[in-house]
Write a protein that holds these residues in place. Structure first.
Motif, PDB file in Angstrom:
ATOM      1  N   MET A   1      -4.918  17.676  -1.842  1.00  0.00           N
ATOM      2  CA  MET A   1      -5.180  16.478  -1.041  1.00  0.00           C
ATOM      3  C   MET A   1      -5.614  16.881   0.356  1.00  0.00           C
ATOM      4  N   GLN A   2      -6.699  16.278   0.823  1.00  0.00           N
ATOM      5  CA  GLN A   2      -7.181  16.587   2.167  1.00  0.00           C
ATOM      6  C   GLN A   2      -6.373  15.815   3.213  1.00  0.00           C
ATOM      7  N   THR A   3      -6.080  16.495   4.299  1.00  0.00           N
ATOM      8  CA  THR A   3      -5.321  15.867   5.372  1.00  0.00           C
ATOM      9  C   THR A   3      -5.792  16.396   6.714  1.00  0.00           C
ATOM     10  N   GLN A   4      -5.550  15.604   7.751  1.00  0.00           N
ATOM     11  CA  GLN A   4      -5.845  16.029   9.118  1.00  0.00           C
ATOM     12  C   GLN A   4      -4.561  15.954   9.934  1.00  0.00           C
ATOM     13  N   MET A   5      -4.307  17.000  10.717  1.00  0.00           N
ATOM     14  CA  MET A   5      -3.096  17.049  11.532  1.00  0.00           C
ATOM     15  C   MET A   5      -3.420  16.703  12.978  1.00  0.00           C
ATOM     16  N   THR A   6      -2.531  15.944  13.603  1.00  0.00           N
ATOM     17  CA  THR A   6      -2.690  15.541  15.000  1.00  0.00           C
ATOM     18  C   THR A   6      -1.363  15.723  15.725  1.00  0.00           C
ATOM     19  N   ASP A  23      -8.759   7.733   3.001  1.00  0.00           N
ATOM     20  CA  ASP A  23      -9.882   6.995   3.572  1.00  0.00           C
ATOM     21  C   ASP A  23      -9.395   6.032   4.653  1.00  0.00           C
ATOM     22  N   ALA A  24      -9.875   6.227   5.872  1.00  0.00           N
ATOM     23  CA  ALA A  24      -9.436   5.401   7.003  1.00  0.00           C
ATOM     24  C   ALA A  24      -9.848   3.943   6.867  1.00  0.00           C
ATOM     25  N   GLU A  25     -10.761   3.628   5.947  1.00  0.00           N
ATOM     26  CA  GLU A  25     -11.194   2.249   5.752  1.00  0.00           C
ATOM     27  C   GLU A  25     -10.225   1.454   4.880  1.00  0.00           C
ATOM     28  N   LYS A  26      -9.324   2.123   4.221  1.00  0.00           N
ATOM     29  CA  LYS A  26      -8.375   1.434   3.336  1.00  0.00           C
ATOM     30  C   LYS A  26      -7.176   0.921   4.137  1.00  0.00           C
ATOM     31  N   PRO A  27      -6.375   0.028   3.556  1.00  0.00           N
ATOM     32  CA  PRO A  27      -5.190  -0.477   4.264  1.00  0.00           C
ATOM     33  C   PRO A  27      -4.286   0.673   4.698  1.00  0.00           C
ATOM     34  N   ALA A  28      -3.714   0.551   5.881  1.00  0.00           N
ATOM     35  CA  ALA A  28      -2.905   1.634   6.455  1.00  0.00           C
ATOM     36  C   ALA A  28      -1.453   1.524   5.999  1.00  0.00           C
ATOM     37  N   LEU A  29      -0.882   2.675   5.655  1.00  0.00           N
ATOM     38  CA  LEU A  29       0.512   2.773   5.239  1.00  0.00           C
ATOM     39  C   LEU A  29       1.160   3.939   5.970  1.00  0.00           C
ATOM     40  N   VAL A  30       2.219   3.661   6.707  1.00  0.00           N
ATOM     41  CA  VAL A  30       2.968   4.698   7.430  1.00  0.00           C
ATOM     42  C   VAL A  30       4.239   5.012   6.649  1.00  0.00           C
ATOM     43  N   LEU A  31       4.495   6.308   6.436  1.00  0.00           N
ATOM     44  CA  LEU A  31       5.680   6.765   5.716  1.00  0.00           C
ATOM     45  C   LEU A  31       6.565   7.568   6.664  1.00  0.00           C
ATOM     46  N   ILE A  46       2.484  10.484  -1.894  1.00  0.00           N
ATOM     47  CA  ILE A  46       1.108  10.404  -1.402  1.00  0.00           C
ATOM     48  C   ILE A  46       0.122  10.623  -2.537  1.00  0.00           C
ATOM     49  N   GLU A  47       0.422  11.538  -3.436  1.00  0.00           N
ATOM     50  CA  GLU A  47      -0.456  11.785  -4.583  1.00  0.00           C
ATOM     51  C   GLU A  47      -0.695  10.518  -5.394  1.00  0.00           C
ATOM     52  N   GLN A  48       0.314   9.659  -5.441  1.00  0.00           N
ATOM     53  CA  GLN A  48       0.213   8.422  -6.221  1.00  0.00           C
ATOM     54  C   GLN A  48      -0.510   7.302  -5.471  1.00  0.00           C
ATOM     55  N   LEU A  49      -0.531   7.367  -4.136  1.00  0.00           N
ATOM     56  CA  LEU A  49      -1.015   6.234  -3.338  1.00  0.00           C
ATOM     57  C   LEU A  49      -2.291   6.508  -2.556  1.00  0.00           C
ATOM     58  N   ILE A  50      -2.750   7.749  -2.541  1.00  0.00           N
ATOM     59  CA  ILE A  50      -3.843   8.115  -1.648  1.00  0.00           C
ATOM     60  C   ILE A  50      -5.157   7.400  -1.990  1.00  0.00           C
ATOM     61  N   LYS A 273      11.481  10.803  -8.892  1.00  0.00           N
ATOM     62  CA  LYS A 273      10.770   9.731  -9.599  1.00  0.00           C
ATOM     63  C   LYS A 273       9.693   9.117  -8.691  1.00  0.00           C
ATOM     64  N   PRO A 274       8.760   9.945  -8.218  1.00  0.00           N
ATOM     65  CA  PRO A 274       7.760   9.452  -7.265  1.00  0.00           C
ATOM     66  C   PRO A 274       6.841   8.383  -7.840  1.00  0.00           C
ATOM     67  N   GLU A 275       6.563   8.442  -9.136  1.00  0.00           N
ATOM     68  CA  GLU A 275       5.669   7.443  -9.727  1.00  0.00           C
ATOM     69  C   GLU A 275       6.269   6.043  -9.627  1.00  0.00           C
ATOM     70  N   GLN A 276       7.580   5.925  -9.918  1.00  0.00           N
ATOM     71  CA  GLN A 276       8.226   4.618  -9.859  1.00  0.00           C
ATOM     72  C   GLN A 276       8.315   4.113  -8.428  1.00  0.00           C
ATOM     73  N   VAL A 277       8.701   4.991  -7.508  1.00  0.00           N
ATOM     74  CA  VAL A 277       8.805   4.588  -6.103  1.00  0.00           C
ATOM     75  C   VAL A 277       7.447   4.144  -5.582  1.00  0.00           C
ATOM     76  N   ALA A 278       6.416   4.933  -5.851  1.00  0.00           N
ATOM     77  CA  ALA A 278       5.070   4.605  -5.371  1.00  0.00           C
ATOM     78  C   ALA A 278       4.578   3.291  -5.948  1.00  0.00           C
ATOM     79  N   LEU A 279       4.879   3.056  -7.212  1.00  0.00           N
ATOM     80  CA  LEU A 279       4.433   1.813  -7.851  1.00  0.00           C
ATOM     81  C   LEU A 279       5.063   0.601  -7.178  1.00  0.00           C
ATOM     82  N   TYR A 280       6.348   0.679  -6.851  1.00  0.00           N
ATOM     83  CA  TYR A 280       7.005  -0.443  -6.185  1.00  0.00           C
ATOM     84  C   TYR A 280       6.445  -0.659  -4.778  1.00  0.00           C
TER      85      TYR A 280
END
Length: 292
Positions: A1-6, A23-31, A46-50, A273-280
């Motif tokens: 997964m590509q990422t940028q550090m700041t 993609d910065a054009e998609k809805p923003a989600l802070v974790l 992140i793998e499930q939601l990116i 169980k990242p798939e279940q958490v990400a889905l919710y």
């Protein structure tokens, strides 16, 4: 997964390591991660939601690559809320965002979710194993008066909070945890092998103890009335060894739009169980987007 550090400067001159994903054009989600973790703990999620969201993570003060404050009071909840504000002002200027958090990340995020300055900016909040300390204090008082078995059940689960108040012993214990040893502890708790290892566990555990020292006594002895400014979803982990699902019963009193879902998992379900958490998380965000 590509990422940028700041690197982000806080209002008290700390440095926070933040990353953006997708993609910065998609809805923003802070974790926001918990204790004794750093932002890397979110990577299975992140793998499930990116593909659906522009995701922001950051190491909270004292964790990961972020700087380590010298004073206990620099870990207080209002300061942690200001850190979140600095992150989103830098990486999401003038943008609304969704928020999800785990463990201590969830505890500290409640401070922002109940601040009027975030109204209309935080679109939704998913809380995982981290109640608002003020809400928890009101719940504990009520249980002590009317349901003492529930009170003592949660008190027993919270033994580590008392242990973390010890000034020298508690931080020193973390020096004995290698990534592999901590990985074995998580595997036993979650009943799952080959979970991602925290290579910084010794320092994350040692310095993050200040979160407990700065906040638990003030909040549990002098709770404040804190009402959420956005819709809230609680992901309840039915096998959680540290946070009683009953604590979630207090949340609807403080949240206008509240949803509760359950996963048959232990405290670190974001790893096991990242798939279940990400889905919710995804479903709740999409639901709020349709109803707004």
């Amino acid at each position: 997964m590509q990422t940028q550090m700041t690197w982000i400067s806080t209002q008290d001159d700390q440095k926070l390591c933040a990353k953006t994903w997708g993609d910065a054009e998609k809805p923003a989600l802070v974790l926001v991660h918990g204790y004794p973790d750093n932002q890397e703990v979110w990577e299975p999620i992140i793998e499930q939601l990116i593909h659906d969201f522009y995701i922001i993570t950051y190491d909270v003060r004292g964790a990961g690559q972020s700087s380590i404050p010298k004073r206990i009071r620099d870990y207080a909840l209002p300061r942690l809320s200001l850190d979140l504000e600095c992150v989103v002002n830098k990486l999401l200027p003038n943008r609304q965002f969704h928020l999800a958090a785990h463990d201590w990340g969830s505890i500290q995020s409640w401070e922002s979710v109940t601040e009027t300055k975030f109204k209309q900016r935080i679109l939704s909040y998913t809380s995982i194993s981290g109640p608002c300390l003020d809400h928890a204090a009101f719940w504990m008082r009520d249980q002590f008066m009317h349901e003492k078995p529930k009170f003592f059940k949660q008190l027993f689960k919270s033994w580590y909070i008392v242990a973390f108040q010890l000034p020298i012993i508690a931080p020193t214990v973390w020096h004995f945890f290698s990534p592999q040893r901590w990985g074995k502890v998580l595997s036993q708790l979650e009943g799952s092998k080959d979970l991602p290892l925290n290579q910084n566990i010794s320092k994350d555990g040692e310095y993050g103890i200040a979160l407990y020292r700065a906040n638990f006594v003030p909040r549990l002895t002098m709770p404040r009335q804190r009402y959420a400014v956005c819709p809230v979803q609680a992901i309840v982990l039915k096998q959680d060894k540290f946070v009683s699902p009953e604590l979630i019963d207090e949340m609807p009193k403080w949240v206008t739009e509240f949803e509760r879902v359950e996963i048959d998992a232990n405290h670190w379900a974001i790893l096991s169980k990242p798939e279940q958490v990400a889905l919710y998380i995804k479903k709740f965000i999409q639901l709020k987007a349709r109803t707004d």
